[in-house]
Scaffold this motif. Structure first.
Motif, PDB file in Angstrom:
ATOM      1  N   MET A  52      11.431  83.620  36.813  1.00  0.00           N
ATOM      2  CA  MET A  52      12.279  82.915  35.880  1.00  0.00           C
ATOM      3  C   MET A  52      11.366  82.365  34.781  1.00  0.00           C
ATOM      4  O   MET A  52      10.447  81.609  35.061  1.00  0.00           O
ATOM      5  CB  MET A  52      13.013  81.799  36.621  1.00  0.00           C
ATOM      6  CG  MET A  52      13.847  80.935  35.764  1.00  0.00           C
ATOM      7  SD  MET A  52      14.690  79.586  36.658  1.00  0.00           S
ATOM      8  CE  MET A  52      15.128  80.313  38.186  1.00  0.00           C
ATOM      9  N   ILE A  53      11.639  82.752  33.581  1.00  0.00           N
ATOM     10  CA  ILE A  53      10.851  82.290  32.444  1.00  0.00           C
ATOM     11  C   ILE A  53      11.655  81.242  31.694  1.00  0.00           C
ATOM     12  O   ILE A  53      12.821  81.459  31.364  1.00  0.00           O
ATOM     13  CB  ILE A  53      10.505  83.464  31.505  1.00  0.00           C
ATOM     14  CG1 ILE A  53       9.664  84.489  32.258  1.00  0.00           C
ATOM     15  CG2 ILE A  53       9.783  82.977  30.258  1.00  0.00           C
ATOM     16  CD1 ILE A  53       9.409  85.760  31.517  1.00  0.00           C
ATOM     17  N   ASP A  54      11.008  80.097  31.460  1.00  0.00           N
ATOM     18  CA  ASP A  54      11.619  79.018  30.698  1.00  0.00           C
ATOM     19  C   ASP A  54      13.021  78.663  31.200  1.00  0.00           C
ATOM     20  O   ASP A  54      14.010  78.859  30.500  1.00  0.00           O
ATOM     21  CB  ASP A  54      11.660  79.398  29.209  1.00  0.00           C
ATOM     22  CG  ASP A  54      11.943  78.212  28.311  1.00  0.00           C
ATOM     23  OD1 ASP A  54      11.651  77.068  28.715  1.00  0.00           O
ATOM     24  OD2 ASP A  54      12.471  78.422  27.195  1.00  0.00           O
ATOM     25  N   PRO A  55      13.112  78.136  32.428  1.00  0.00           N
ATOM     26  CA  PRO A  55      14.426  77.794  32.976  1.00  0.00           C
ATOM     27  C   PRO A  55      15.131  76.731  32.139  1.00  0.00           C
ATOM     28  O   PRO A  55      14.502  75.808  31.631  1.00  0.00           O
ATOM     29  CB  PRO A  55      14.107  77.268  34.375  1.00  0.00           C
ATOM     30  CG  PRO A  55      12.666  76.894  34.341  1.00  0.00           C
ATOM     31  CD  PRO A  55      12.021  77.748  33.312  1.00  0.00           C
ATOM     32  N   ASP A  56      16.437  76.919  31.990  1.00  0.00           N
ATOM     33  CA  ASP A  56      17.212  75.942  31.234  1.00  0.00           C
ATOM     34  C   ASP A  56      17.464  74.713  32.100  1.00  0.00           C
ATOM     35  O   ASP A  56      17.044  74.657  33.269  1.00  0.00           O
ATOM     36  CB  ASP A  56      18.512  76.555  30.699  1.00  0.00           C
ATOM     37  CG  ASP A  56      19.470  77.015  31.790  1.00  0.00           C
ATOM     38  OD1 ASP A  56      19.412  76.499  32.930  1.00  0.00           O
ATOM     39  OD2 ASP A  56      20.292  77.895  31.501  1.00  0.00           O
ATOM     40  N   GLU A  57      18.162  73.740  31.550  1.00  0.00           N
ATOM     41  CA  GLU A  57      18.387  72.465  32.249  1.00  0.00           C
ATOM     42  C   GLU A  57      19.122  72.666  33.567  1.00  0.00           C
ATOM     43  O   GLU A  57      18.795  72.056  34.586  1.00  0.00           O
ATOM     44  CB  GLU A  57      19.178  71.534  31.332  1.00  0.00           C
ATOM     45  CG  GLU A  57      19.330  70.130  31.855  1.00  0.00           C
ATOM     46  CD  GLU A  57      20.033  69.229  30.846  1.00  0.00           C
ATOM     47  OE1 GLU A  57      21.010  68.583  31.250  1.00  0.00           O
ATOM     48  OE2 GLU A  57      19.604  69.190  29.678  1.00  0.00           O
ATOM     49  N   ARG A  58      20.112  73.538  33.570  1.00  0.00           N
ATOM     50  CA  ARG A  58      20.890  73.804  34.779  1.00  0.00           C
ATOM     51  C   ARG A  58      20.020  74.471  35.843  1.00  0.00           C
ATOM     52  O   ARG A  58      20.099  74.134  37.021  1.00  0.00           O
ATOM     53  CB  ARG A  58      22.075  74.699  34.402  1.00  0.00           C
ATOM     54  CG  ARG A  58      23.003  75.006  35.516  1.00  0.00           C
ATOM     55  CD  ARG A  58      24.240  75.732  34.945  1.00  0.00           C
ATOM     56  NE  ARG A  58      24.830  76.517  35.981  1.00  0.00           N
ATOM     57  CZ  ARG A  58      24.966  77.839  35.978  1.00  0.00           C
ATOM     58  NH1 ARG A  58      24.554  78.535  34.954  1.00  0.00           N
ATOM     59  NH2 ARG A  58      25.524  78.466  36.966  1.00  0.00           N
ATOM     60  N   GLU A  59      19.193  75.408  35.443  1.00  0.00           N
ATOM     61  CA  GLU A  59      18.299  76.078  36.384  1.00  0.00           C
ATOM     62  C   GLU A  59      17.252  75.118  36.936  1.00  0.00           C
ATOM     63  O   GLU A  59      16.913  75.177  38.118  1.00  0.00           O
ATOM     64  CB  GLU A  59      17.633  77.278  35.715  1.00  0.00           C
ATOM     65  CG  GLU A  59      18.605  78.405  35.415  1.00  0.00           C
ATOM     66  CD  GLU A  59      18.038  79.446  34.480  1.00  0.00           C
ATOM     67  OE1 GLU A  59      18.428  80.621  34.603  1.00  0.00           O
ATOM     68  OE2 GLU A  59      17.195  79.097  33.613  1.00  0.00           O
ATOM     69  N   GLN A  60      16.752  74.233  36.092  1.00  0.00           N
ATOM     70  CA  GLN A  60      15.784  73.241  36.559  1.00  0.00           C
ATOM     71  C   GLN A  60      16.416  72.323  37.601  1.00  0.00           C
ATOM     72  O   GLN A  60      15.785  71.980  38.607  1.00  0.00           O
ATOM     73  CB  GLN A  60      15.236  72.430  35.387  1.00  0.00           C
ATOM     74  CG  GLN A  60      14.301  73.223  34.502  1.00  0.00           C
ATOM     75  CD  GLN A  60      13.831  72.424  33.302  1.00  0.00           C
ATOM     76  OE1 GLN A  60      14.060  71.216  33.208  1.00  0.00           O
ATOM     77  NE2 GLN A  60      13.171  73.088  32.368  1.00  0.00           N
ATOM     78  N   ALA A  61      17.659  71.937  37.371  1.00  0.00           N
ATOM     79  CA  ALA A  61      18.367  71.100  38.345  1.00  0.00           C
ATOM     80  C   ALA A  61      18.555  71.860  39.653  1.00  0.00           C
ATOM     81  O   ALA A  61      18.415  71.287  40.741  1.00  0.00           O
ATOM     82  CB  ALA A  61      19.717  70.658  37.777  1.00  0.00           C
TER      83      ALA A  61
END
Length: 68
Positions: free
Chosen positions: A1-10
């Motif tokens: 996963m490259i540069d996860p967005d806010e939802r992915e980080q959560a």
């Protein structure tokens, strides 16, 4: 996963909590190389399942879903 967005980080944070519960059972001082195959697979499963569950929970409802 490259540069996860806010939802992915959560979702990643939620997966870490799932993995942490399992590590508490295994023992925090256990090195990864010392894990049995079953323990390593359980950790991988906890990571993937925790991530997927969090992504589904936080997924926006689509117009294709029919509310009941």
């Amino acid at each position: 996963m490259i540069d996860p967005d806010e939802r992915e980080q959560a979702a990643l944070r939620a997966a870490l909590r799932t993995m942490a519960e399992l590590m508490a059972e295994i023992g925090w001082t256990t090195r990864f190389a010392e894990l049995s195959e079953a323990q390593a697979l359980a950790l991988a499963t906890a990571a993937v399942d925790g991530f997927q569950e969090a992504m589904q929970t936080r997924a926006p409802r689509t117009h294709l879903e029919v509310p009941f």
